[in-house]
Motif scaffolding. Structure first.
Motif, PDB file in Angstrom:
ATOM      1  N   ILE A  22       0.984  -1.345  -0.145  1.00 17.25           N
ATOM      2  CA  ILE A  22       0.001   0.017   0.009  1.00 17.25           C
ATOM      3  C   ILE A  22       0.931   1.372   0.033  1.00 17.25           C
ATOM      4  CG2 ILE A  22      -0.301   0.278   2.532  1.00 17.25           C
ATOM      5  CD1 ILE A  22      -2.892   0.195  -0.369  1.00 17.25           C
ATOM      6  N   ARG A  23       2.101   1.301   0.552  1.00 19.32           N
ATOM      7  CA  ARG A  23       2.791   2.352   0.596  1.00 19.32           C
ATOM      8  C   ARG A  23       3.427   2.416  -0.731  1.00 19.32           C
ATOM      9  NH1 ARG A  23       4.667   0.463   5.677  1.00 19.32           N
ATOM     10  NH2 ARG A  23       6.454  -0.467   4.497  1.00 19.32           N
ATOM     11  N   ARG A  24       3.560   1.332  -1.497  1.00 17.03           N
ATOM     12  CA  ARG A  24       4.197   1.659  -3.167  1.00 17.03           C
ATOM     13  C   ARG A  24       2.941   2.076  -4.017  1.00 17.03           C
ATOM     14  NH1 ARG A  24       8.107  -0.637  -6.114  1.00 17.03           N
ATOM     15  NH2 ARG A  24      10.070  -0.593  -5.046  1.00 17.03           N
ATOM     16  N   LEU A  25       1.707   1.615  -3.801  1.00 17.22           N
ATOM     17  CA  LEU A  25       0.760   2.175  -4.605  1.00 17.22           C
ATOM     18  C   LEU A  25       0.334   3.441  -4.161  1.00 17.22           C
ATOM     19  CD1 LEU A  25      -1.881  -0.862  -4.418  1.00 17.22           C
ATOM     20  CD2 LEU A  25       0.188  -0.335  -6.147  1.00 17.22           C
ATOM     21  N   LEU A  26       0.377   4.112  -2.994  1.00 18.82           N
ATOM     22  CA  LEU A  26      -0.096   5.270  -2.402  1.00 18.82           C
ATOM     23  C   LEU A  26       1.147   6.223  -2.569  1.00 18.82           C
ATOM     24  CD1 LEU A  26      -2.132   7.315  -1.052  1.00 18.82           C
ATOM     25  CD2 LEU A  26      -1.460   6.391   1.030  1.00 18.82           C
ATOM     26  N   PHE A  27       2.389   6.193  -2.187  1.00 22.85           N
ATOM     27  CA  PHE A  27       3.547   7.052  -2.068  1.00 22.85           C
ATOM     28  C   PHE A  27       4.511   6.688  -3.291  1.00 22.85           C
ATOM     29  CE2 PHE A  27       2.036   7.317   2.486  1.00 22.85           C
ATOM     30  CZ  PHE A  27       1.279   8.203   2.234  1.00 22.85           C
ATOM     31  N   GLY A  28       4.541   5.563  -3.756  1.00 22.52           N
ATOM     32  CA  GLY A  28       5.577   5.223  -4.823  1.00 22.52           C
ATOM     33  C   GLY A  28       6.886   4.723  -4.048  1.00 22.52           C
ATOM     34  N   ARG A  29       6.614   4.270  -2.797  1.00 24.50           N
ATOM     35  CA  ARG A  29       7.991   4.015  -2.212  1.00 24.50           C
ATOM     36  C   ARG A  29       7.478   2.746  -1.106  1.00 24.50           C
ATOM     37  NH1 ARG A  29       9.739   9.109   1.415  1.00 24.50           N
ATOM     38  NH2 ARG A  29       9.654  10.102  -0.618  1.00 24.50           N
ATOM     39  N   ARG A  30       8.644   2.191  -0.780  1.00 26.32           N
ATOM     40  CA  ARG A  30       8.550   1.029   0.143  1.00 26.32           C
ATOM     41  C   ARG A  30       9.004   1.483   1.556  1.00 26.32           C
ATOM     42  NH1 ARG A  30      12.252  -3.158  -1.397  1.00 26.32           N
ATOM     43  NH2 ARG A  30      10.858  -3.668  -2.856  1.00 26.32           N
ATOM     44  N   TYR A  31       9.885   2.372   1.599  1.00 25.12           N
ATOM     45  CA  TYR A  31      10.317   3.002   2.631  1.00 25.12           C
ATOM     46  C   TYR A  31      10.235   4.360   3.021  1.00 25.12           C
ATOM     47  CZ  TYR A  31      12.922  -1.642   2.746  1.00 25.12           C
ATOM     48  OH  TYR A  31      13.291  -3.055   2.515  1.00 25.12           O
ATOM     49  N   PRO A  81       1.822  16.702 -15.440  1.00 23.60           N
ATOM     50  CA  PRO A  81       0.918  15.415 -15.571  1.00 23.60           C
ATOM     51  C   PRO A  81       1.438  14.178 -16.070  1.00 23.60           C
ATOM     52  CG  PRO A  81       0.019  17.659 -16.288  1.00 23.60           C
ATOM     53  CD  PRO A  81       1.552  17.862 -15.981  1.00 23.60           C
ATOM     54  N   GLU A  82       2.689  14.361 -16.893  1.00 26.05           N
ATOM     55  CA  GLU A  82       3.171  13.080 -17.358  1.00 26.05           C
ATOM     56  C   GLU A  82       4.218  12.313 -16.314  1.00 26.05           C
ATOM     57  OE1 GLU A  82       5.965  16.525 -18.685  1.00 26.05           O
ATOM     58  OE2 GLU A  82       3.686  16.008 -18.622  1.00 26.05           O
ATOM     59  N   GLU A  83       4.199  13.047 -15.223  1.00 29.20           N
ATOM     60  CA  GLU A  83       5.010  12.270 -14.070  1.00 29.20           C
ATOM     61  C   GLU A  83       4.094  11.743 -12.945  1.00 29.20           C
ATOM     62  OE1 GLU A  83       9.064  14.653 -13.304  1.00 29.20           O
ATOM     63  OE2 GLU A  83       7.244  16.228 -13.487  1.00 29.20           O
ATOM     64  N   VAL A  84       3.003  11.359 -13.492  1.00 32.30           N
ATOM     65  CA  VAL A  84       1.971  10.742 -12.403  1.00 32.30           C
ATOM     66  C   VAL A  84       2.454   9.451 -12.180  1.00 32.30           C
ATOM     67  CG1 VAL A  84      -0.364  10.016 -11.846  1.00 32.30           C
ATOM     68  CG2 VAL A  84       0.021  12.046 -12.841  1.00 32.30           C
ATOM     69  N   GLU A  85       2.628   8.987 -10.982  1.00 31.86           N
ATOM     70  CA  GLU A  85       3.240   7.566 -10.899  1.00 31.86           C
ATOM     71  C   GLU A  85       2.497   6.786  -9.641  1.00 31.86           C
ATOM     72  OE1 GLU A  85       7.168   8.231  -9.327  1.00 31.86           O
ATOM     73  OE2 GLU A  85       7.932   8.759 -11.402  1.00 31.86           O
ATOM     74  N   ASP A  86       1.522   7.474  -8.968  1.00 29.19           N
ATOM     75  CA  ASP A  86       0.977   6.658  -7.865  1.00 29.19           C
ATOM     76  C   ASP A  86      -0.191   7.057  -7.262  1.00 29.19           C
ATOM     77  OD1 ASP A  86       1.888   9.035  -6.208  1.00 29.19           O
ATOM     78  OD2 ASP A  86       3.746   7.960  -5.786  1.00 29.19           O
ATOM     79  N   PHE A  87      -0.916   6.893  -6.527  1.00 31.71           N
ATOM     80  CA  PHE A  87      -2.119   7.204  -6.157  1.00 31.71           C
ATOM     81  C   PHE A  87      -2.176   8.640  -5.412  1.00 31.71           C
ATOM     82  CE2 PHE A  87      -3.838   2.932  -4.660  1.00 31.71           C
ATOM     83  CZ  PHE A  87      -4.339   2.648  -6.163  1.00 31.71           C
TER      84      PHE A  87
END
Length: 536
Positions: free
Chosen positions: A204-213, A295-301
């Motif tokens: 969920i951190r990956r999907l939401l914030f784009g990071r594990r840590y 806008p082209e840099e959208v990566e996560d929620f």
């Protein structure tokens, strides 16, 4: 059973308040000239019948008994069992709380009368977690909830987003394999709960914030660092307190006195979550508003929420939705997988069937992927059975009646809190033969085995207007967690342990003790190394 001092003190205070109220009413009655009730109007109908329940005290209802019988959910189920009823009424303060343990009655609430039960109660914890009810999960029925629901449905949980973020989920499945492999090589018992909860946290951190840590660098073995452990612990603590049968939620005049320490605990857990979330959210907000991020840099929620243009969200709405997303994804898959593995290690023939299916569908020359989920019928049946027998919470989130209603022939007053019992539905003897037995075979009657349960014979992902909007994500997380652990390792009881204890914790429905098992790698070494290379 010994009662804690705070519980006795709160119950005593409630009883004293009740006695003072009765004395006031008695003196007021003696001073009146007219003692009889007003005559009934011609053709008037008698009082409508509430569901059965304990006789309430004036003013405080059954709050004294609730306070002295903690945890409240066990007391409620015990009272319903003694009354022999599938629907009951507990008056707590001025609120009618209506628990339901029958699937037929549950369907009457969430299928036939869903529109009338589409709101949520107000409580100290839900108000704090929702940022003042600007979120989607805890907000009462109204325009704010409708707007947030529209955003989440169109931008977060739509099929295109699920496909778009597949790579993040795949990387976290590989990281799970890598981390479990490193623990297995240590030859010590593996804490399955720890591994499962942190896999869910990573996803969920990956999907939401784009990071594990949250920290600067990763951990060498793929496991969580101190900040990630703090994040999961604080999130689970917050979940446990959102609707925790706190006295002040039913007697608002007591709000602020914090008689049982509930408010302090909520603030402490939420401050830990917010400290970690806000560092990411505020920086990302600055990047978008300054034009550094395009806008082209959208990566996560988080990027999606901040850059949403149809009806731009405030930063407080973004923060509240981020909390919702984390809390919705963390506990259910990890709890189900821990319980399933505990049950199956005690019944090795079930474990063998699940592993045999994985070998037939996937083989041993590659790692199980989300594309395999459709064919893993037995694995999904095992998880369904864990959802049924070992739910993560005693009740679904409360539903508030927007108007008077009739359910199962009983009167449900406007403002009542209707609670669907996950325990009662999943263990209802009229629906499930031998309900306390872990038996995945009972779910294999259909070719397509889905984790969702629309008929409410148990609750995996809730249904209706206020139901879970991302059952696909819960399914993917649950099956990938379970599948990677079973495919990658041979699991057995630690040395000296004859039977895994299946006792529940005293104050919740988690296993009393975290599940510790011995893990032996069962795949070619290059697959574990490949997972390490992909996620390192």
């Amino acid at each position: 059973m010994l009662r804690s001092f705070p519980s006795v003190a709160v119950a005593t205070l409630l009883l004293v308040a009740t006695l003072l109220y009765l004395l006031h009413m008695f003196l007021s009655t003696r001073s009146c000239r007219i003692f009889s009730s007003p005559p009934a109007r011609p053709g008037a109908v008698g009082p409508r019948l509430l569901p059965p329940g304990p006789s309430p005290w004036p003013v405080v209802g059954s709050l004294p008994e609730m306070t002295l019988n903690k945890p409240a959910f066990r007391w409620i189920h015990r009272v319903m069992h003694d009354l022999g009823t599938d629907i009951a009424c507990f008056r707590l303060g001025g609120v009618h709380v209506i628990p339901v343990t029958c699937p037929r009655i549950a369907r009457e609430v969430l299928h036939r009368q869903d529109a009338n039960f589409a709101s949520r109660p107000l409580s100290f914890a839900s108000g704090a977690v929702s940022g003042g009810y600007v979120d989607v999960v805890l907000a009462p029925f109204g325009e704010q909830w409708k707007n947030m629901r529209r955003v989440v449905l169109s931008e977060i949980v739509c099929p295109s987003r699920h496909k778009w973020l597949h790579e993040w989920r795949a990387q976290e499945a590989d990281n799970l394999t890598r981390y479990a492999y490193s623990l297995a090589l240590q030859r010590a018992a593996v804490d399955v709960r720890h591994v499962a909860q942190h896999y869910c946290g990573n996803v969920i951190r990956r999907l939401l914030f784009g990071r594990r840590y949250f920290g600067g660098g990763g951990i060498e073995d793929g496991g969580p660092g101190p900040l990630e452990v703090e994040h999961v612990d604080a999130s689970l603590a917050t979940l446990g307190m959102v609707y925790a049968f706190c006295v002040s939620d039913y007697l608002p005049c007591l709000l602020g006195l914090d008689l049982d320490g509930h408010e302090k605990k909520v603030r402490a857990a939420l401050s830990k979550m917010d400290r970690l979330h806000d560092a990411v959210i505020h920086e990302r907000w600055r990047q978008w508003k300054s034009g550094e991020r395009r806008p082209e840099e959208v990566e996560d929620f988080l990027d999606i929420l901040i850059s949403f243009k149809d009806a731009p969200l405030s930063i407080d709405e973004v923060r509240a939705l981020c909390r919702d997303i984390v809390l919705a994804a963390l506990d259910n898959p990890s709890n189900a997988v821990e319980w399933a593995m505990a049950e199956m290690v005690n019944q090795p023939e079930l474990l063998e069937k699940a592993v045999e299916e994985l070998d037939q569908v996937v083989g041993r020359d590659r790692l199980v992927q989300e594309s395999d989920i459709l064919k893993l019928r037995y694995a999904k049946a095992c998880i369904r059975e864990a959802f049924r027998l070992h739910p993560v919470a005693p009740f679904n989130l409360p539903h508030v009646a927007l108007a008077d209603a009739t359910v199962a022939g009983y009167h449900i007053p406007k403002g009542s809190h209707v609670l669907l019992s996950r325990v009662g539905l999943g263990q209802n003897r009229a629906v499930w033969p031998d309900p306390l037995r872990f038996d995945p075979e009972r779910h294999l009657v259909n070719n397509d085995v889905a984790l969702a349960e629309s008929e409410l014979r148990f609750i995996s992902f809730s249904t209706g207007r206020r139901g879970c909007m991302a059952a696909w994500l819960g399914t993917a997380m649950s099956v990938m967690l379970f599948g990677r652990l079973l495919q990658g390792f041979t699991w057995s009881k630690p040395e000296g342990v004859e039977v895994i204890s299946l006792k529940e914790a005293q104050h919740d429905l988690f296993m009393e003790k975290p599940l510790l098992l011995h893990a032996e790698p069962r795949l070619p070494v290059h697959l574990y190394r490949a997972a390490s290379c992909l996620t390192g």
